[in-house]
Design an enzyme around this catalytic site. Structure first.
Site, PDB file in Angstrom:
ATOM      1  N   HIS A 132      16.485   0.562   3.362  1.00 33.43           N
ATOM      2  CA  HIS A 132      16.709   1.134   4.697  1.00 33.43           C
ATOM      3  C   HIS A 132      16.263   2.592   4.693  1.00 33.43           C
ATOM      4  O   HIS A 132      16.557   3.331   3.756  1.00 33.43           O
ATOM      5  CB  HIS A 132      18.203   1.025   5.030  1.00 33.43           C
ATOM      6  CG  HIS A 132      18.530   1.257   6.476  1.00 33.43           C
ATOM      7  ND1 HIS A 132      17.817   0.685   7.510  1.00 33.43           N
ATOM      8  CD2 HIS A 132      19.517   1.983   7.049  1.00 33.43           C
ATOM      9  CE1 HIS A 132      18.356   1.071   8.661  1.00 33.43           C
ATOM     10  NE2 HIS A 132      19.371   1.852   8.420  1.00 33.43           N
ATOM     11  N   CYS A 185      39.943  11.171  32.430  1.00 35.99           N
ATOM     12  CA  CYS A 185      41.228  10.653  31.949  1.00 35.99           C
ATOM     13  C   CYS A 185      40.996   9.338  31.195  1.00 35.99           C
ATOM     14  O   CYS A 185      39.872   8.914  31.005  1.00 35.99           O
ATOM     15  CB  CYS A 185      42.175  10.413  33.127  1.00 35.99           C
ATOM     16  SG  CYS A 185      42.315  11.803  34.255  1.00 35.99           S
ATOM     17  N   ARG A 214      23.344   5.105   0.586  1.00 37.06           N
ATOM     18  CA  ARG A 214      24.479   4.388   1.153  1.00 37.06           C
ATOM     19  C   ARG A 214      24.899   3.238   0.237  1.00 37.06           C
ATOM     20  O   ARG A 214      25.919   3.316  -0.409  1.00 37.06           O
ATOM     21  CB  ARG A 214      24.107   3.915   2.561  1.00 37.06           C
ATOM     22  CG  ARG A 214      25.266   3.472   3.412  1.00 37.06           C
ATOM     23  CD  ARG A 214      24.921   3.363   4.882  1.00 37.06           C
ATOM     24  NE  ARG A 214      23.934   2.329   5.216  1.00 37.06           N
ATOM     25  CZ  ARG A 214      23.558   2.035   6.453  1.00 37.06           C
ATOM     26  NH1 ARG A 214      24.068   2.683   7.477  1.00 37.06           N
ATOM     27  NH2 ARG A 214      22.664   1.092   6.687  1.00 37.06           N
ATOM     28  N   LYS A 260      24.298  -6.744  15.061  1.00 36.05           N
ATOM     29  CA  LYS A 260      25.605  -6.360  14.513  1.00 36.05           C
ATOM     30  C   LYS A 260      26.425  -5.676  15.612  1.00 36.05           C
ATOM     31  O   LYS A 260      25.871  -5.297  16.650  1.00 36.05           O
ATOM     32  CB  LYS A 260      25.407  -5.422  13.320  1.00 36.05           C
ATOM     33  CG  LYS A 260      24.716  -4.103  13.656  1.00 36.05           C
ATOM     34  CD  LYS A 260      24.258  -3.344  12.414  1.00 36.05           C
ATOM     35  CE  LYS A 260      23.578  -2.048  12.781  1.00 36.05           C
ATOM     36  NZ  LYS A 260      22.844  -1.459  11.644  1.00 36.05           N
ATOM     37  N   ARG A 291      13.356  -5.199  11.156  1.00 38.59           N
ATOM     38  CA  ARG A 291      14.756  -5.353  11.578  1.00 38.59           C
ATOM     39  C   ARG A 291      14.974  -4.490  12.828  1.00 38.59           C
ATOM     40  O   ARG A 291      15.238  -3.299  12.748  1.00 38.59           O
ATOM     41  CB  ARG A 291      15.709  -4.917  10.447  1.00 38.59           C
ATOM     42  CG  ARG A 291      15.538  -5.733   9.155  1.00 38.59           C
ATOM     43  CD  ARG A 291      16.617  -5.369   8.142  1.00 38.59           C
ATOM     44  NE  ARG A 291      16.699  -3.953   7.871  1.00 38.59           N
ATOM     45  CZ  ARG A 291      16.086  -3.319   6.872  1.00 38.59           C
ATOM     46  NH1 ARG A 291      15.311  -3.981   6.033  1.00 38.59           N
ATOM     47  NH2 ARG A 291      16.253  -2.025   6.716  1.00 38.59           N
ATOM     48  N   TYR A 340      44.001  16.620  34.641  1.00 39.60           N
ATOM     49  CA  TYR A 340      44.784  17.256  33.581  1.00 39.60           C
ATOM     50  C   TYR A 340      44.227  18.629  33.196  1.00 39.60           C
ATOM     51  O   TYR A 340      43.013  18.818  33.138  1.00 39.60           O
ATOM     52  CB  TYR A 340      44.746  16.395  32.311  1.00 39.60           C
ATOM     53  CG  TYR A 340      45.498  15.099  32.397  1.00 39.60           C
ATOM     54  CD1 TYR A 340      46.872  15.067  32.594  1.00 39.60           C
ATOM     55  CD2 TYR A 340      44.815  13.889  32.253  1.00 39.60           C
ATOM     56  CE1 TYR A 340      47.558  13.856  32.651  1.00 39.60           C
ATOM     57  CE2 TYR A 340      45.487  12.683  32.300  1.00 39.60           C
ATOM     58  CZ  TYR A 340      46.852  12.671  32.501  1.00 39.60           C
ATOM     59  OH  TYR A 340      47.527  11.479  32.550  1.00 39.60           O
ATOM     60  N   ASP A 363      41.713   6.281  32.203  1.00 40.07           N
ATOM     61  CA  ASP A 363      41.274   5.172  33.045  1.00 40.07           C
ATOM     62  C   ASP A 363      40.562   5.608  34.320  1.00 40.07           C
ATOM     63  O   ASP A 363      40.160   4.763  35.118  1.00 40.07           O
ATOM     64  CB  ASP A 363      42.485   4.327  33.473  1.00 40.07           C
ATOM     65  CG  ASP A 363      43.410   4.041  32.312  1.00 40.07           C
ATOM     66  OD1 ASP A 363      42.922   3.533  31.303  1.00 40.07           O
ATOM     67  OD2 ASP A 363      44.615   4.362  32.411  1.00 40.07           O
TER      68      ASP A 363
END
Ligand code: PLP
Length: 394
Positions: A172, A322, A140, A44, A231, A275, A324
């Site tokens: 689960h 930051c 859940r 998933k 699983r 920053y 990037d």
């Protein structure tokens, strides 16, 4: 976008080591008594950030024939990518999608008798394959097992729905990743409720091809041969389900995150970086800028905490990370230049940083680190040291 030239932008990239995926799968499936428990691969969320179609293809070659995903789009990506095995959707899908589920031979989890009827009503011609979900204590989704009579009635109601073909039942675990006495008792209670409900259903004439409860942690420390599937998620990717659980010998993280130094400069005493001016040099230093940031999935919460690997040495983040870019201290590391390789997690020389290490620095889990590597980051697939494919999402 698939890139056949195997060239990619050398800014920040994720290496996905397929030979390690194969090895992890072999080791984990060998832990199961394979006369009764089959390894199911949980891929998933784009295979926890690793690339779902690529992992599916790699694992199918190793014999994997059961895959779990979280929703219909993920299931269809696998089918379109050529998946021949069973595909189980672990989360809710609205009844209106029943024809698409049936046409693509996808197994849907059923959460309530009402959900079953919705799916059955929309199924046109072909029946929808289904597994019933039991909530034995995760809180859940699924039929509540705390009241066994009610649970058995609801299972019978689901079985009776036309247009639905119930093949399995599963639950689960909530705390299978812990050795703690209370948590172990809780996991055992979940197993009792689960296998109790399955026995009761069997006595009422319901039979299941697949009866499953194990996740990675369950497989590693609460293995139960009554579970017909294991699983496997996080352990398949080479990460620990929790800090307490040691992974079997030979299992390795599949993903490594790499970048290159983009800029290097002396940082004089009294000068600040980034920053908020959260870091000021208290001596003569050398700072290296790396083109990676929180938009790539390298969290701002790692500012001033994370260490990256450069030339086999550890370099600490200084100042704020930051969007990037980030800055590290390379004062004591020789030969750092623009273009020098940086390992954000992975191995370099004798040093290693794992996603689990980074997770521990800001109170999360390795799962969130690998899932959070953004689509801006190209995935570079490597098998036995050779690039086999590059996936750039631009
Ligand atoms: C995600 C998931 C798994 C896999 O869990 P891991 O801890 O990654 O092994 C198994 N079963 C269900 C229902 C899940 O949602």
């Amino acid at each position: 976008m698939k890139n056949n030239s195997n060239n990619f932008l050398k800014r920040t990239w994720a290496e996905i080591h397929l030979d390690r995926a194969e090895r992890n799968y072999e080791i984990l499936s060998s832990l199961c008594d394979n006369s009764c428990t089959r390894a199911a691969c949980v891929i998933k969320a784009n295979a926890y950030g690793h690339g779902d179609v690529q992992l599916m293809r790699c694992l199918e070659e190793k014999g994997a024939d059961f895959f779990c995903v979280s929703n219909l789009d993920e299931a269809l990506r696998l089918r379109k990518g050529g998946c021949k095995g069973d595909i189980l959707i672990l989360g809710w899908t609205a009844g209106e999608y029943a024809p698409i589920l049936a046409e693509n031979n996808i197994i849907q989890v059923v959460l309530t008798p009402e959900h079953a009827r919705e799916l059955g009503k929309s199924a046109s011609g072909k029946a929808v394959r289904a597994h019933i979900k039991l909530d034995t204590g995760m809180g859940r989704i699924g039929l509540l097992t705390a009241d066994p009579d009610r649970c058995a009635e609801e299972m019978a109601e689901i079985f009776a729905v036309n247009g639905l073909n119930v093949e399995g039942v599963f639950t689960h675990f909530a705390v299978a990743d812990s050795f703690d006495e209370d948590n172990t008792a809780y996991t055992n209670m979940q197993k009792e409720r689960f296998f109790g409900a399955v026995e009761r259903a069997a006595a009422m004439g319901m039979s299941f091809k697949e009866v499953h409860c194990l996740n990675s942690a369950g497989t590693l420390i609460h293995y139960d041969r009554r579970s017909t599937l294991a699983r496997l998620g996080i352990a398949l990717y080479g990460l620990k389900p929790s800090e307490e659980i040691a992974l079997p010998e030979g299992i390795k993280p599949i993903m490594e995150l790499k970048s290159e130094v983009s800029y290097i400069k002396p940082l004089h005493k009294g000068e600040s970086v980034s920053y908020g001016r959260k870091f000021t040099a208290d001596r003569e230093m050398i700072a290296a800028t790396i083109p990676v940031g929180y938009a790539d999935g390298y969290s701002r919460l790692l500012s001033g905490k994370a260490e990256v690997l450069i030339n086999g040495r550890r370099a600490k983040s200084i100042g704020r990370i930051c969007m990037d870019q980030m800055i590290v201290d390379v004062t004591d590391i020789p030969d750092v230049k623009e273009g020098t390789l940086v390992t954000l997690f992975g191995c370099d020389g004798g040093e290693t940083v794992t996603p689990d290490d980074l997770a521990a620095l800001y109170g999360t889990i390795g799962y969130e680190i690998v899932c959070g590597i953004n689509r801006r980051v190209p995935r570079v697939y490597i098998k036995n040291g050779e690039i086999t494919e590059v996936d750039e999402f631009v």
